[in-house]
Design an enzyme around this catalytic site. Structure first.
Site, PDB file in Angstrom:
ATOM      1  CB  CYS A  98      -0.936   0.011   1.209  1.00 24.48           C
ATOM      2  SG  CYS A  98      -2.006   1.469   1.256  1.00 24.48           S
ATOM      3  CD  GLU A 202      -1.370   0.422 -15.945  1.00 22.77           C
ATOM      4  OE1 GLU A 202      -1.933   0.663 -17.022  1.00 22.77           O
ATOM      5  OE2 GLU A 202      -1.600   1.049 -14.890  1.00 22.77           O
TER       6      GLU A 202
END
Length: 316
Positions: A98, A202
């Site tokens: 994170c 992606e």
């Protein structure tokens, strides 16, 4: 090929998991993180974040849901990991990825990428505290600011006993910029180690999934933001399924509205639906126009009316 619905703090909650696993053949879900500091958390915390624990650690559709922990103290992470699996989590995931400033300031998430020794201690402690038959996994990035650190990071996690590593193919400083994706580093990791690796980053459509598999050599993919942009992304990536039509998306939004308004987060519904539209705009031009109308309202009723009217117009 395995496709995993990854964690997104404040976005992929249990309602979203229920809806998305109902329309996709995901192999696994990972929860938003449970933040661990210096205590054993009560069972209610785990049930609130992962109500699927009350139904065998699976969504209604039968998809396993693994609890993710975030923190920096090996002892307390181990204690809470033991509690999570005792409540029914089919394994534990540890968040080392994170990039949020608020998380990193409290020495959680990606900031630990700068300390592979501590990452080793955390994974080792969690592995020792949980049933060896259940997987302990970790989600990492390539490094803090240098992707070449991924080799030391992955080695520390693997040597500590992790069963699998999900690698987001960017550094922390890369953020989420599309041009910074580095799938080739995952390929290099796979050549150097035997611990299975899940590739992440992606993957927006079937072609991206195929390119990622070809570039990384991984047979397991994790999708996060793309799963919100395109609600049936899991099946698009796995089976080259056609993209969900806008009319079907509106149906899903209306179904979600029913869940949210009746559920425990009804007061937050306007913000949650606007949040989802912010993602949908990237995939559906129709969402941009509708978002302009929805964002004016702060009550559930008018927003649901707009959705119902738009759906009726399409169905007419």
């Amino acid at each position: 090929m395995r496709v995993i619905l990854g964690p997104m703090e404040g976005v992929l909650d249990h309602l979203m998991r229920e809806m998305l696993t109902d329309i996709n053949d995901y192999d696994l879900c990972v929860t938003e993180f449970v933040r661990v500091v210096d205590q054993l958390l009560p069972s209610s915390v785990f049930y609130r974040l992962c109500p699927e624990l009350r139904q065998g650690g699976k969504t209604v559709a039968g998809t396993p849901v693994r609890v993710q922990l975030l923190g920096q103290d090996p002892h307390w992470l181990a204690e809470n990991a033991h509690r999570a699996v005792s409540l029914g989590s089919p394994g534990i995931d540890i968040n080392f990825g994170c990039p949020a400033k608020s998380v990193n300031k409290s020495r959680g998430g990606a900031v630990l990428l700068q300390d592979p020794d501590l990452m080793y201690d955390i994974v080792k402690a969690v592995r020792a505290a949980t049933d060896p038959r259940l997987p302990v996994t970790a989600k990492v990035r390539l490094g803090w600011d240098d992707p070449n650190h991924c080799f030391e990071i992955a080695d520390a996690v693997a040597q500590a006993g992790a069963d699998e590593i999900a690698v987001h193919a960017r550094t922390k400083t890369d953020g989420y910029k599309a041009e910074t994706i580095k799938w080739d580093y995952i390929h290099q990791l796979k050549e150097k180690m035997t611990t299975p690796i899940i590739a992440n980053g992606e993957i927006w459509n079937y072609q991206d999934g195929q390119r990622c598999v070809a570039a990384t050599g991984s047979d397991a993919l994790m999708v996060c933001r793309g799963a919100i942009n395109l609600p049936n992304l899991g099946n698009v990536v796995k089976y080259n399924q056609e993209h969900m039509r806008w009319e079907e998306v509106l149906q899903l939004l209306l179904k979600y509205s029913t869940y949210e308004i009746k559920g425990d987060k009804g007061l937050y519904y306007p913000n949650r639906i606007k949040q989802w539209f912010a993602y949908l705009r990237h995939q559906y031009p129709q969402a941009k126009a509708l978002f302009a109308d929805i964002r004016k309202h702060n009550k559930a009723g008018p927003i649901v009316d707009i959705l119902q009217r738009s759906y009726a117009e399409l169905a007419a």
